[in-house]
Design a protein around this motif. Sequence first.
Motif, PDB file in Angstrom:
ATOM      1  N   ALA A 137     -48.113  17.759  44.699  1.00  0.00           N
ATOM      2  CA  ALA A 137     -46.882  17.720  43.909  1.00  0.00           C
ATOM      3  C   ALA A 137     -46.627  16.361  43.273  1.00  0.00           C
ATOM      4  O   ALA A 137     -45.707  16.232  42.459  1.00  0.00           O
ATOM      5  CB  ALA A 137     -45.689  18.107  44.779  1.00  0.00           C
ATOM      6  N   LEU A 138     -47.392  15.319  43.631  1.00  0.00           N
ATOM      7  CA  LEU A 138     -47.187  14.007  43.020  1.00  0.00           C
ATOM      8  C   LEU A 138     -47.347  14.138  41.508  1.00  0.00           C
ATOM      9  O   LEU A 138     -48.404  14.549  41.014  1.00  0.00           O
ATOM     10  CB  LEU A 138     -48.201  12.995  43.570  1.00  0.00           C
ATOM     11  N   ARG A 139     -46.310  13.788  40.761  1.00  0.00           N
ATOM     12  CA  ARG A 139     -46.288  13.997  39.320  1.00  0.00           C
ATOM     13  C   ARG A 139     -46.814  12.772  38.582  1.00  0.00           C
ATOM     14  O   ARG A 139     -46.464  11.643  38.906  1.00  0.00           O
ATOM     15  CB  ARG A 139     -44.867  14.312  38.825  1.00  0.00           C
ATOM     16  N   ALA A 140     -47.609  13.037  37.580  1.00  0.00           N
ATOM     17  CA  ALA A 140     -48.044  12.002  36.641  1.00  0.00           C
ATOM     18  C   ALA A 140     -47.455  12.359  35.284  1.00  0.00           C
ATOM     19  O   ALA A 140     -47.950  13.248  34.591  1.00  0.00           O
ATOM     20  CB  ALA A 140     -49.557  11.927  36.582  1.00  0.00           C
ATOM     21  N   GLU A 141     -46.370  11.683  34.920  1.00  0.00           N
ATOM     22  CA  GLU A 141     -45.655  12.010  33.684  1.00  0.00           C
ATOM     23  C   GLU A 141     -46.171  11.155  32.540  1.00  0.00           C
ATOM     24  O   GLU A 141     -46.255   9.933  32.648  1.00  0.00           O
ATOM     25  CB  GLU A 141     -44.155  11.801  33.903  1.00  0.00           C
ATOM     26  N   LYS A 142     -46.513  11.790  31.438  1.00  0.00           N
ATOM     27  CA  LYS A 142     -47.116  11.113  30.296  1.00  0.00           C
ATOM     28  C   LYS A 142     -46.136  10.105  29.690  1.00  0.00           C
ATOM     29  O   LYS A 142     -44.940  10.379  29.544  1.00  0.00           O
ATOM     30  CB  LYS A 142     -47.505  12.152  29.257  1.00  0.00           C
ATOM     31  N   THR A 143     -46.658   8.947  29.336  1.00  0.00           N
ATOM     32  CA  THR A 143     -45.862   7.917  28.662  1.00  0.00           C
ATOM     33  C   THR A 143     -46.640   7.399  27.466  1.00  0.00           C
ATOM     34  O   THR A 143     -47.860   7.543  27.383  1.00  0.00           O
ATOM     35  CB  THR A 143     -45.551   6.735  29.600  1.00  0.00           C
ATOM     36  N   ASP A 144     -45.960   6.780  26.557  1.00  0.00           N
ATOM     37  CA  ASP A 144     -46.599   6.163  25.394  1.00  0.00           C
ATOM     38  C   ASP A 144     -46.558   4.652  25.586  1.00  0.00           C
ATOM     39  O   ASP A 144     -45.527   4.004  25.419  1.00  0.00           O
ATOM     40  CB  ASP A 144     -45.871   6.554  24.108  1.00  0.00           C
ATOM     41  N   THR A 145     -47.704   4.093  25.988  1.00  0.00           N
ATOM     42  CA  THR A 145     -47.763   2.665  26.259  1.00  0.00           C
ATOM     43  C   THR A 145     -48.035   1.841  25.013  1.00  0.00           C
ATOM     44  O   THR A 145     -47.904   0.625  25.024  1.00  0.00           O
ATOM     45  CB  THR A 145     -48.859   2.365  27.284  1.00  0.00           C
ATOM     46  N   GLY A 146     -48.468   2.502  23.948  1.00  0.00           N
ATOM     47  CA  GLY A 146     -48.858   1.756  22.746  1.00  0.00           C
ATOM     48  C   GLY A 146     -50.305   1.315  22.791  1.00  0.00           C
ATOM     49  O   GLY A 146     -50.882   0.949  21.783  1.00  0.00           O
ATOM     50  N   ASP A 147     -50.909   1.340  23.988  1.00  0.00           N
ATOM     51  CA  ASP A 147     -52.314   0.932  24.139  1.00  0.00           C
ATOM     52  C   ASP A 147     -53.192   2.111  24.532  1.00  0.00           C
ATOM     53  O   ASP A 147     -54.299   1.939  25.023  1.00  0.00           O
ATOM     54  CB  ASP A 147     -52.426  -0.155  25.222  1.00  0.00           C
ATOM     55  N   GLY A 148     -52.709   3.322  24.346  1.00  0.00           N
ATOM     56  CA  GLY A 148     -53.457   4.499  24.764  1.00  0.00           C
ATOM     57  C   GLY A 148     -52.647   5.325  25.738  1.00  0.00           C
ATOM     58  O   GLY A 148     -51.475   5.055  25.986  1.00  0.00           O
ATOM     59  N   ALA A 149     -53.303   6.367  26.272  1.00  0.00           N
ATOM     60  CA  ALA A 149     -52.627   7.284  27.185  1.00  0.00           C
ATOM     61  C   ALA A 149     -52.220   6.570  28.464  1.00  0.00           C
ATOM     62  O   ALA A 149     -52.931   5.710  28.983  1.00  0.00           O
ATOM     63  CB  ALA A 149     -53.532   8.462  27.512  1.00  0.00           C
ATOM     64  N   GLY A 150     -51.051   6.953  28.942  1.00  0.00           N
ATOM     65  CA  GLY A 150     -50.574   6.395  30.202  1.00  0.00           C
ATOM     66  C   GLY A 150     -49.694   7.400  30.909  1.00  0.00           C
ATOM     67  O   GLY A 150     -49.266   8.402  30.331  1.00  0.00           O
ATOM     68  N   TRP A 151     -49.458   7.147  32.187  1.00  0.00           N
ATOM     69  CA  TRP A 151     -48.638   8.031  33.000  1.00  0.00           C
ATOM     70  C   TRP A 151     -47.785   7.179  33.951  1.00  0.00           C
ATOM     71  O   TRP A 151     -48.088   6.011  34.186  1.00  0.00           O
ATOM     72  CB  TRP A 151     -49.497   8.959  33.859  1.00  0.00           C
TER      73      TRP A 151
END
Length: 388
Positions: free
Chosen positions: A130-144
């Motif tokens: 259940a540990l969630r990895a939520e997508k973020t926009d870091t500006g340097d590529g994919a991130g969570w």
Amino acid sequence: MGTFSLAPDQLAWCAELRDLAERRLAPLAEAAEPGRVDRPLIAELGRLGLLERLFTSGALDLCLMRESLAQVCSEAETALALQGLGAHPVHAYGTKEQRGRWLPEAGAGRAVAAFALSEPGAGSDAAALALRAEKTDTGDGAGWRLTGEKYWISNAPEADFYTVFARTGPDAGARGVTAFLLPADRPGLTGDHLDMLCPHPIGSLTFDGVPVGEGDVLGEVGGGFEVAMRTLNLFRPSVGAFAVGMAQAALDATLGHTAQRQAFGGPLKDLQAVAHQVADMAVRVESARLMVYAAAAAYDAGAEDVPRRAAMAKLLATETAQHVVDAAVQLHGARALLRGHLLEHLYREVRAPRIYEGATEVQRAIIAKELYKQHARTPEAHRQEAAR
């Protein structure tokens, strides 16, 4: 080398490992604080070259190391195994940069590794993460950002880096899980120690928006379940080897005790009930040892039936060790329950391997599933289905 026998150089190496464990590792383990990571012990394992060997040896070598150390110093065995479990995904799936940064440190014993798979609601059912990895926009590529908890994590919260498994996709079950290499100094990561029956370094981790990026992924995005299962397929036979080492230590102690202990006019070994029980213990230990070696050899040969063999080896060896240690306690009597006695120590140590890295019941489920898959592939099974 035959599958069911060891070469003379392997036997000599095992004897050398037991000697090193007695002279150089056991004193460090005895001086350590229970329930905490023993960094001097891990550093000594690194100086002896055993941690580096985790990344250059096959499954059989890993089993020989774990069995040999467990016969003399279970703490050293556990420290070695936990380092291997946490760092193996980096060795097997890491990028050049990840491997270059962490494997030399882990191999030297300067950095402590941990394998963070289990959660409060996902122990034996690893697909229920259940540990969630939520997508973020870091500006340097994919991130969570990781949010959730991990529980029953060996070496937590003191490890220097973790192999963490989190859900990056919407799919349930095994799909949508990604493995990350997570340095322990990332913001938002905290943890606590857990006080266990046998004081191993084990704890919980809390993830409060912990940042990870593409450079932290181990393997492929969404391929984390394969990373976890392939790692466990390697380490399951060696959990069996750990159990065999403890069972052998209990058997050796029982042979010494029953040969010397006087009762009913002679040594205990002269009583048929005792002698037969000792013989049964020895047969069980040797049977488990052979199955562990066979599973490890199958892994090293790249056999297709590794999941079944690994599950069988862990199941038989851990259940055997529980039986043998319990029988040894019974034959020793009350002295075996004294705090500090070898068997008192083993009695607490031997219980956990029947649960971690897949409980006994899970191993049975894996074995049955693999057997039916194999049966369905046989020509005879197809002929029977056609006849119906």
